[in-house]
Design a protein around this motif. Structure first.
Motif, PDB file in Angstrom:
ATOM      1  N   THR A   1      10.851   0.690  16.403  1.00 34.59           N
ATOM      2  CA  THR A   1      12.212   1.168  16.667  1.00 34.59           C
ATOM      3  C   THR A   1      12.218   2.360  17.620  1.00 34.59           C
ATOM      4  N   ASP A   2      11.079   2.996  17.816  1.00 35.33           N
ATOM      5  CA  ASP A   2      10.934   4.191  18.650  1.00 35.33           C
ATOM      6  C   ASP A   2      11.639   5.421  18.073  1.00 35.33           C
ATOM      7  N   LEU A   3      12.025   5.367  16.796  1.00 30.40           N
ATOM      8  CA  LEU A   3      12.525   6.562  16.127  1.00 30.40           C
ATOM      9  C   LEU A   3      11.327   7.460  15.822  1.00 30.40           C
ATOM     10  N   ALA A   4      11.550   8.756  15.741  1.00 32.11           N
ATOM     11  CA  ALA A   4      10.477   9.686  15.377  1.00 32.11           C
ATOM     12  C   ALA A   4      10.145   9.476  13.901  1.00 32.11           C
ATOM     13  N   ILE A   5       8.864   9.257  13.608  1.00 29.37           N
ATOM     14  CA  ILE A   5       8.417   8.977  12.244  1.00 29.37           C
ATOM     15  C   ILE A   5       7.332   9.975  11.857  1.00 29.37           C
ATOM     16  N   GLU A   6       7.457  10.524  10.652  1.00 27.48           N
ATOM     17  CA  GLU A   6       6.404  11.360  10.093  1.00 27.48           C
ATOM     18  C   GLU A   6       5.899  10.663   8.849  1.00 27.48           C
ATOM     19  N   SER A   7       4.591  10.704   8.653  1.00 27.48           N
ATOM     20  CA  SER A   7       4.005  10.021   7.499  1.00 27.48           C
ATOM     21  C   SER A   7       2.724  10.726   7.082  1.00 27.48           C
ATOM     22  N   VAL A   8       2.288  10.382   5.888  1.00 25.54           N
ATOM     23  CA  VAL A   8       1.002  10.865   5.384  1.00 25.54           C
ATOM     24  C   VAL A   8       0.195   9.639   4.979  1.00 25.54           C
ATOM     25  N   GLY A   9      -1.108   9.804   4.907  1.00 31.77           N
ATOM     26  CA  GLY A   9      -1.964   8.679   4.573  1.00 31.77           C
ATOM     27  C   GLY A   9      -2.136   7.785   5.790  1.00 31.77           C
ATOM     28  N   GLY A  10      -2.722   6.631   5.553  1.00 32.53           N
ATOM     29  CA  GLY A  10      -2.947   5.702   6.651  1.00 32.53           C
ATOM     30  C   GLY A  10      -3.106   4.282   6.157  1.00 32.53           C
ATOM     31  N   GLY A  11      -2.946   3.343   7.081  1.00 35.79           N
ATOM     32  CA  GLY A  11      -3.100   1.929   6.756  1.00 35.79           C
ATOM     33  C   GLY A  11      -2.171   1.495   5.647  1.00 35.79           C
ATOM     34  N   GLU A  12      -2.723   0.775   4.672  1.00 35.30           N
ATOM     35  CA  GLU A  12      -1.929   0.268   3.552  1.00 35.30           C
ATOM     36  C   GLU A  12      -1.334   1.382   2.704  1.00 35.30           C
ATOM     37  N   MET A  13      -1.910   2.575   2.770  1.00 38.61           N
ATOM     38  CA  MET A  13      -1.468   3.695   1.933  1.00 38.61           C
ATOM     39  C   MET A  13      -0.556   4.674   2.678  1.00 38.61           C
ATOM     40  N   THR A  14      -0.014   4.272   3.831  1.00 40.70           N
ATOM     41  CA  THR A  14       0.874   5.145   4.584  1.00 40.70           C
ATOM     42  C   THR A  14       2.176   5.355   3.826  1.00 40.70           C
ATOM     43  N   TYR A  15       2.588   6.607   3.727  1.00 46.25           N
ATOM     44  CA  TYR A  15       3.845   6.965   3.080  1.00 46.25           C
ATOM     45  C   TYR A  15       4.726   7.665   4.108  1.00 46.25           C
ATOM     46  N   VAL A  16       5.912   7.135   4.348  1.00 52.45           N
ATOM     47  CA  VAL A  16       6.832   7.688   5.339  1.00 52.45           C
ATOM     48  C   VAL A  16       7.576   8.872   4.722  1.00 52.45           C
ATOM     49  N   THR A  17       7.434  10.033   5.340  1.00 49.89           N
ATOM     50  CA  THR A  17       8.072  11.251   4.833  1.00 49.89           C
ATOM     51  C   THR A  17       9.327  11.634   5.598  1.00 49.89           C
ATOM     52  N   ALA A  18       9.458  11.183   6.850  1.00 49.24           N
ATOM     53  CA  ALA A  18      10.646  11.500   7.641  1.00 49.24           C
ATOM     54  C   ALA A  18      10.860  10.454   8.724  1.00 49.24           C
ATOM     55  N   ILE A  19      12.128  10.165   8.983  1.00 47.52           N
ATOM     56  CA  ILE A  19      12.502   9.276  10.083  1.00 47.52           C
ATOM     57  C   ILE A  19      13.629   9.964  10.841  1.00 47.52           C
ATOM     58  N   ASP A  20      13.448  10.075  12.136  1.00 47.12           N
ATOM     59  CA  ASP A  20      14.464  10.652  13.019  1.00 47.12           C
ATOM     60  C   ASP A  20      14.928  12.032  12.526  1.00 47.12           C
ATOM     61  N   GLY A  21      13.993  12.815  12.004  1.00 50.76           N
ATOM     62  CA  GLY A  21      14.290  14.169  11.556  1.00 50.76           C
ATOM     63  C   GLY A  21      14.835  14.279  10.144  1.00 50.76           C
ATOM     64  N   VAL A  22      15.084  13.151   9.479  1.00 51.13           N
ATOM     65  CA  VAL A  22      15.589  13.167   8.100  1.00 51.13           C
ATOM     66  C   VAL A  22      14.371  13.142   7.176  1.00 51.13           C
TER      67      VAL A  22
END
Length: 136
Positions: free
Chosen positions: A67-88
């Motif tokens: 989507t090209d939205l700004a994404i922040e996450s922790v972890g990686g691969g199957e264990m990725t957890y999204v912490t923020a999308i588009d500054g939220v």
């Protein structure tokens, strides 16, 4: 005679243009799931429902990244957890707020980096004030 010459010069040009436009992005996509991103806390759509072009074996996380939205996450691969999308950011609307996704109308049943997608799939990322209740 001039018309015939002009016409004969245009045919290769038009044929060349037709060839280049016939190879659109759809033929390059192995899967094209539909995705949207919605902030339920503010009732704001961050990304309107749209198909994204992905490779075979792509995941819900890959669809979000497309989507090209700004994404922040922790972890990686199957264990990725999204912490923020588009500054939220998670917890920005209360202690229980965070990002979740629905997959074909049901809450996601595995991590976003593990859940593979197909062209007919519909993914909705949602920011919920009470993310836990989304799964109940």
């Amino acid at each position: 005679m001039k018309r015939l010459l002009t016409f004969s010069l245009l045919i290769p040009l038009l044929t060349g243009c037709a060839d280049s436009s016939s190879t659109g992005t759809n033929s390059e996509c192995a899967v094209e799931p539909t995705i949207s991103v919605y902030n339920a806390a503010t009732e704001e759509t961050l990304y309107h429902e749209k198909s994204v072009c992905l490779d075979e074996g792509a995941t819900v996380l890959d669809a979000l990244q497309a989507t090209d939205l700004a994404i922040e996450s922790v972890g990686g691969g199957e264990m990725t957890y999204v912490t923020a999308i588009d500054g939220v950011e998670e917890k920005s609307a209360g202690q229980s707020s965070g990002w979740v996704y629905a997959f074909n109308g049901s809450p996601g049943d595995e991590g976003a980096g593990a859940k593979e997608v197909e062209s007919e799939d519909i993914i909705q990322w949602r920011f919920e004030e009470d993310a836990i209740s989304f799964f109940e």
